[in-house]
Design a protein around this motif. Sequence first.
Motif, mmCIF file in Angstrom:
data_model
loop_
_atom_site.group_PDB
_atom_site.id
_atom_site.type_symbol
_atom_site.label_atom_id
_atom_site.label_comp_id
_atom_site.label_asym_id
_atom_site.label_seq_id
_atom_site.Cartn_x
_atom_site.Cartn_y
_atom_site.Cartn_z
ATOM 1 N N ARG A 256 0.766 -1.212 0.002
ATOM 2 C CA ARG A 256 0.081 0.003 0.084
ATOM 3 C C ARG A 256 0.769 1.331 0.029
ATOM 4 O O ARG A 256 0.486 2.133 -0.554
ATOM 5 C CB ARG A 256 -0.972 -0.015 1.253
ATOM 6 C CG ARG A 256 -2.091 -0.959 0.874
ATOM 7 C CD ARG A 256 -3.137 -0.725 1.776
ATOM 8 N NE ARG A 256 -4.354 -1.749 1.518
ATOM 9 C CZ ARG A 256 -5.198 -2.173 2.263
ATOM 10 N NH1 ARG A 256 -4.891 -2.173 3.694
ATOM 11 N NH2 ARG A 256 -6.231 -2.843 1.814
ATOM 12 N N ARG A 257 2.079 1.107 0.554
ATOM 13 C CA ARG A 257 2.929 2.237 0.524
ATOM 14 C C ARG A 257 3.595 2.327 -0.800
ATOM 15 O O ARG A 257 4.269 3.393 -1.150
ATOM 16 C CB ARG A 257 4.109 2.027 1.698
ATOM 17 C CG ARG A 257 3.722 2.299 3.056
ATOM 18 C CD ARG A 257 4.906 2.543 3.811
ATOM 19 N NE ARG A 257 5.882 1.581 3.721
ATOM 20 C CZ ARG A 257 5.913 0.156 4.267
ATOM 21 N NH1 ARG A 257 5.157 0.085 5.292
ATOM 22 N NH2 ARG A 257 6.972 -0.561 4.104
ATOM 23 N N ASP B 16 6.008 0.253 -1.759
ATOM 24 C CA ASP B 16 7.293 -0.466 -1.621
ATOM 25 C C ASP B 16 7.343 -1.727 -1.787
ATOM 26 O O ASP B 16 7.399 -2.892 -1.069
ATOM 27 C CB ASP B 16 7.582 -0.461 -0.084
ATOM 28 C CG ASP B 16 8.846 -0.383 0.226
ATOM 29 O OD1 ASP B 16 9.908 -1.103 -0.759
ATOM 30 O OD2 ASP B 16 9.497 -0.260 1.589
#
Length: 709
Positions: free
Chosen positions: A137-138, A140
């Motif tokens: 979700r980030r 990353d």
Amino acid sequence: MATTEARLLFLTGFVFVATIGYGTYTAHTLSVVKVNGPYYQRIDANNRLLADVMPPPLCAIEVYLCAHLMTRATVPDDRERQIDQYGRLKANYFESLEHWKGTLEDGPLKVQVAETSRESALAIFDAVDQKLIPALRRGDRATAIRVLEIELDPLFAAHRAAVDRAVALAIDTAHADETEVAHLVDTRQRVQLGLTGAFLASTTALALWVAVAVRRRATQFRAMIENSSEAVALLDRSAAALYHSAAVEHMLGYRPDELRGRRVLDLVHPDDAGAASGALGAALRSPRQAFRVEARLRHRDDTYRWAELVCTNQLDDPSVRAIVANVRDVTARRAAEARLRERDELLQKLTDQVPGALYQYRECPDGHRYFPFASVGLRAMLGVAPEEGRESADWGRYVHPGDHGAVRAAVEQSAAALTTLHVEYRVVLPDQGVRWRESRAVPEALPDGSTQWHGYLTDVTERKEWEVRQGNLVRELERRNAEMEQFTYTVSHDLKSPLVTIKGFAGVLGQSLAVGELGGAVGDLLRITTAADRMMALLDDLLDLSRVGRVGGPLVPVVLSEVLGEALERVSGPARAAGVLLRVSGSVCGVVLGDRGRLVEVFQNVLENGVKYGGGGVVEVSGVVASGRVVVSVRDWGIGIEPRHRERIFGLFEKLDPKSPGTGVGLALVKKVVEFHGGRVWVESAGPGTGSAFVIDLPGHDTHTEQQH
Ligand code: ADP
């Protein structure tokens, strides 16, 4: 014997129940865990499935795939869809784990397997939830791929290994269970085998024992039948003998084997064949029902013996398959019965010749009454036929109602005191009318509480009637004697008084003649003549009275109106002279059977009295015909009669007023003539000065009947 059988039966039953019980018990208590591939199946010793259990859920593949897909998703929507899918998988895992736990039985194995699976699965979920999804979700991806490859891979391996271990453990435990169960099943089979053996052995023992007992009983029965005086025969459907017991030889002279196959009807006397075949036919039609017949059977020596046969059809009974006939020799009994019958007939014949009736009468405690024996005369004596009386004795039916109570009381008194019953009473029989009966009987008390009389009944009507006639005659004689005494006294007294007058005045006349004084002679002679006339009248009346019923005309139907007419005619002269009116009210009709002349005298007398004592007024005659009687009343309104003299005036020479004309014989004559005709006369008067009515009541004569005759 019965106790031993019962014990044996009890033992067999116990073994049977124990076998069944043990089998049922072990079937319910033994259970097996069997491993079949990755599945657990829990079944009982009889291979009934108790539970079908999945291994603990494996989440590794689906979650691992889902983690890869969400990591590779380039579009955020795809990624989120995969995260949602992961969420469902996770939720599904916990649900499945709870369900799996619920389907397993409690125990350390289940806990161990569940916990091992859950702990390793939680580690995977933690890594995905806390590291992989936040990194994605980030944005990353590098961290995400690292989490995927470095953390999740070993966690999946550890989870699979944990589940495998749990399964292996389950398999080992199951094998151990299986061995133990196999042992238990083996033991059970052996116990069951033993019990079944015991059951079979006891059943066989019982069967043997029963067979021995049955055989012994059969032997006993056979011995009983063979030694019984009563013969037993087994017949087939056509009544041919299959078997005869030994008694038949004693009874009929045949050996049992001689009769085998012979039809029983061939031995029956022709006169009894109908009854015998009737009984056999009835037995054939109605199985299991006993039919009795008495018939003469031919002996080997060609004489006949009376036998009683009781036939029962047991053809449908597989253990009999025959008509069972019990045959009893009743020759002696029949002979005794015949002798008894002959004696009864003799007794009946003799007693039937006796006038009246001889009887035996019984009263039971329940009120039942009957004549166990009675000669034929009972019907004529009491209106009860002997055969009817044997059933029940309604002897009171024809007993005169006036004597019923007395008869009953006499019977009860005789029963209570056991004294001879002696009673005389009337019966009213349809064909004989009223008759008198005399009954004399001796009672005895029977053990059942009944009372029984032996006695006779005779017709005593003639004696009774004679007694009544005698009684009446005696009374009549006494009455007449008294009347005669009175008559003699009255006559001598009343005849004396004119004689005294005659004698007295004759003496006076004699003295007058002697001294020549003839002045009173005419008067004295007149007195003497009057007294002589009076005496003459008295003697005439007396003569007339004495003739009533002795000398007179024949009894003929007399029309009353004619008789009255003649009497009125005779009295009309004196009536006119006395200024009395003779009146007839209505029409006086009716016919009387009697002496016409005497009847005219009766009414003439009464009418003359009416004229004499009626006070110069009216004398009225009236009449009524009712209920076969003719009643005539002669009424005046004259001096009347005191009540106390109503009887007296009908006596001889009775005059209430001595100075009044007449002899005092008139009413005595009236009474005598009326009574001679079967009637009555009396006077009705309220007393002096009220007038009087003389009523004459005569039996009417039926002219219609007369004409018919
Ligand atoms: P007698 O010849 O005296 O009439 P009876 O025998 O006829 O005799 O009557 C007897 C008596 O009865 C009479 O003397 C009279 O005293 C009385 N007697 C008869 N008839 C009547 C009547 N109708 N009224 C009153 N007294 C009567």
